[in-house]
Design a protein around this motif. Structure first.
Motif, PDB file in Angstrom:
ATOM      1  N   LYS A  10      51.995 -20.069  -4.473  1.00 13.08           N
ATOM      2  CA  LYS A  10      53.309 -20.613  -4.143  1.00 13.08           C
ATOM      3  C   LYS A  10      53.210 -22.094  -3.773  1.00 13.08           C
ATOM      4  CE  LYS A  10      57.184 -19.792  -0.987  1.00 13.08           C
ATOM      5  NZ  LYS A  10      57.683 -18.955   0.107  1.00 13.08           N
ATOM      6  N   GLU A  11      52.228 -22.434  -2.952  1.00 11.63           N
ATOM      7  CA  GLU A  11      52.044 -23.832  -2.551  1.00 11.63           C
ATOM      8  C   GLU A  11      51.793 -24.723  -3.769  1.00 11.63           C
ATOM      9  OE1 GLU A  11      48.897 -23.868   0.347  1.00 11.63           O
ATOM     10  OE2 GLU A  11      50.179 -23.017   1.914  1.00 11.63           O
ATOM     11  N   LEU A  14      55.059 -24.968  -5.890  1.00 16.99           N
ATOM     12  CA  LEU A  14      56.096 -25.781  -5.261  1.00 16.99           C
ATOM     13  C   LEU A  14      55.735 -27.261  -5.188  1.00 16.99           C
ATOM     14  CD1 LEU A  14      57.354 -23.402  -2.428  1.00 16.99           C
ATOM     15  CD2 LEU A  14      58.416 -23.892  -4.634  1.00 16.99           C
ATOM     16  N   ALA A  15      54.497 -27.595  -5.494  1.00 21.48           N
ATOM     17  CA  ALA A  15      54.098 -28.998  -5.555  1.00 21.48           C
ATOM     18  C   ALA A  15      54.719 -29.672  -6.784  1.00 21.48           C
ATOM     19  CB  ALA A  15      52.575 -29.115  -5.595  1.00 21.48           C
ATOM     20  N   ASP A  16      55.112 -28.863  -7.767  1.00 15.98           N
ATOM     21  CA  ASP A  16      55.784 -29.380  -8.958  1.00 15.98           C
ATOM     22  C   ASP A  16      57.263 -29.570  -8.618  1.00 15.98           C
ATOM     23  OD1 ASP A  16      57.248 -29.635 -11.338  1.00 15.98           O
ATOM     24  OD2 ASP A  16      55.905 -28.319 -12.451  1.00 15.98           O
ATOM     25  N   PRO A  17      57.777 -30.804  -8.665  1.00 15.11           N
ATOM     26  CA  PRO A  17      59.169 -31.067  -8.275  1.00 15.11           C
ATOM     27  C   PRO A  17      60.196 -30.221  -9.038  1.00 15.11           C
ATOM     28  CG  PRO A  17      57.997 -33.124  -8.608  1.00 15.11           C
ATOM     29  CD  PRO A  17      57.079 -32.026  -9.060  1.00 15.11           C
ATOM     30  N   LYS A  18      59.958 -29.926 -10.303  1.00 14.99           N
ATOM     31  CA  LYS A  18      60.899 -29.123 -11.094  1.00 14.99           C
ATOM     32  C   LYS A  18      60.943 -27.686 -10.577  1.00 14.99           C
ATOM     33  CE  LYS A  18      60.385 -31.793 -15.331  1.00 14.99           C
ATOM     34  NZ  LYS A  18      59.898 -31.770 -16.704  1.00 14.99           N
ATOM     35  N   LYS A  20      60.165 -26.774  -7.532  1.00 11.35           N
ATOM     36  CA  LYS A  20      60.742 -26.838  -6.180  1.00 11.35           C
ATOM     37  C   LYS A  20      62.268 -26.849  -6.233  1.00 11.35           C
ATOM     38  CE  LYS A  20      60.557 -27.915  -1.642  1.00 11.35           C
ATOM     39  NZ  LYS A  20      61.520 -27.061  -0.985  1.00 11.35           N
ATOM     40  N   TYR A  23      63.415 -23.355  -7.150  1.00  6.78           N
ATOM     41  CA  TYR A  23      63.138 -22.466  -6.013  1.00  6.78           C
ATOM     42  C   TYR A  23      64.207 -22.646  -4.931  1.00  6.78           C
ATOM     43  CZ  TYR A  23      60.620 -20.345  -2.079  1.00  6.78           C
ATOM     44  OH  TYR A  23      60.263 -19.572  -1.004  1.00  6.78           O
ATOM     45  N   ASP A  24      64.526 -23.887  -4.622  1.00  5.68           N
ATOM     46  CA  ASP A  24      65.531 -24.176  -3.592  1.00  5.68           C
ATOM     47  C   ASP A  24      66.916 -23.669  -3.989  1.00  5.68           C
ATOM     48  OD1 ASP A  24      63.591 -25.303  -1.987  1.00  5.68           O
ATOM     49  OD2 ASP A  24      64.111 -27.371  -2.496  1.00  5.68           O
TER      50      ASP A  24
END
Length: 96
Positions: A10-11, A14-18, A20, A23-24
């Motif tokens: 997951k970490e 989520l480091a990939d801006p797209k 993230k 996900y948000d």
């Protein structure tokens, strides 16, 4: 080779801006589903119990509580679900 844990996966994802951003966008949906399930369990009810109270099928309640369900529930459905579990639906907005 050690297996990657879900937390590590997951970490990294989520480091990939797209990733993230996507996900948000799902965070509110997942939060609502988690709350629905918690309300039902707290009330000691099964999906079948809720379905009977809402005059619908268990499969509809299962779908409502599913993270894979693609559609958004109607406010009236959420209100009926809340009533069936002994709750009242309240909707609000918070400035970011």
């Amino acid at each position: 080779m050690a297996r990657t844990s879900f937390k590590q996966f997951k970490e990294k994802a989520l480091a990939d801006p797209k990733v993230k951003v996507e996900y948000d966008l799902l965070a509110d949906k997942y939060k609502i589903i988690d709350i629905l399930i918690a309300m039902r369990k707290e009330s000691g009810l099964t999906q079948e119990d809720i379905a009977q109270m809402m005059h619908t099928k268990k499969s509809n309640i299962s779908r409502l509580e599913s993270h894979n369900y693609k559609s958004s529930p109607k406010i009236s459905t959420l209100s009926e679900y809340a009533t069936a579990t002994g709750h009242k639906l309240e909707i609000g907005f918070v400035r970011q």
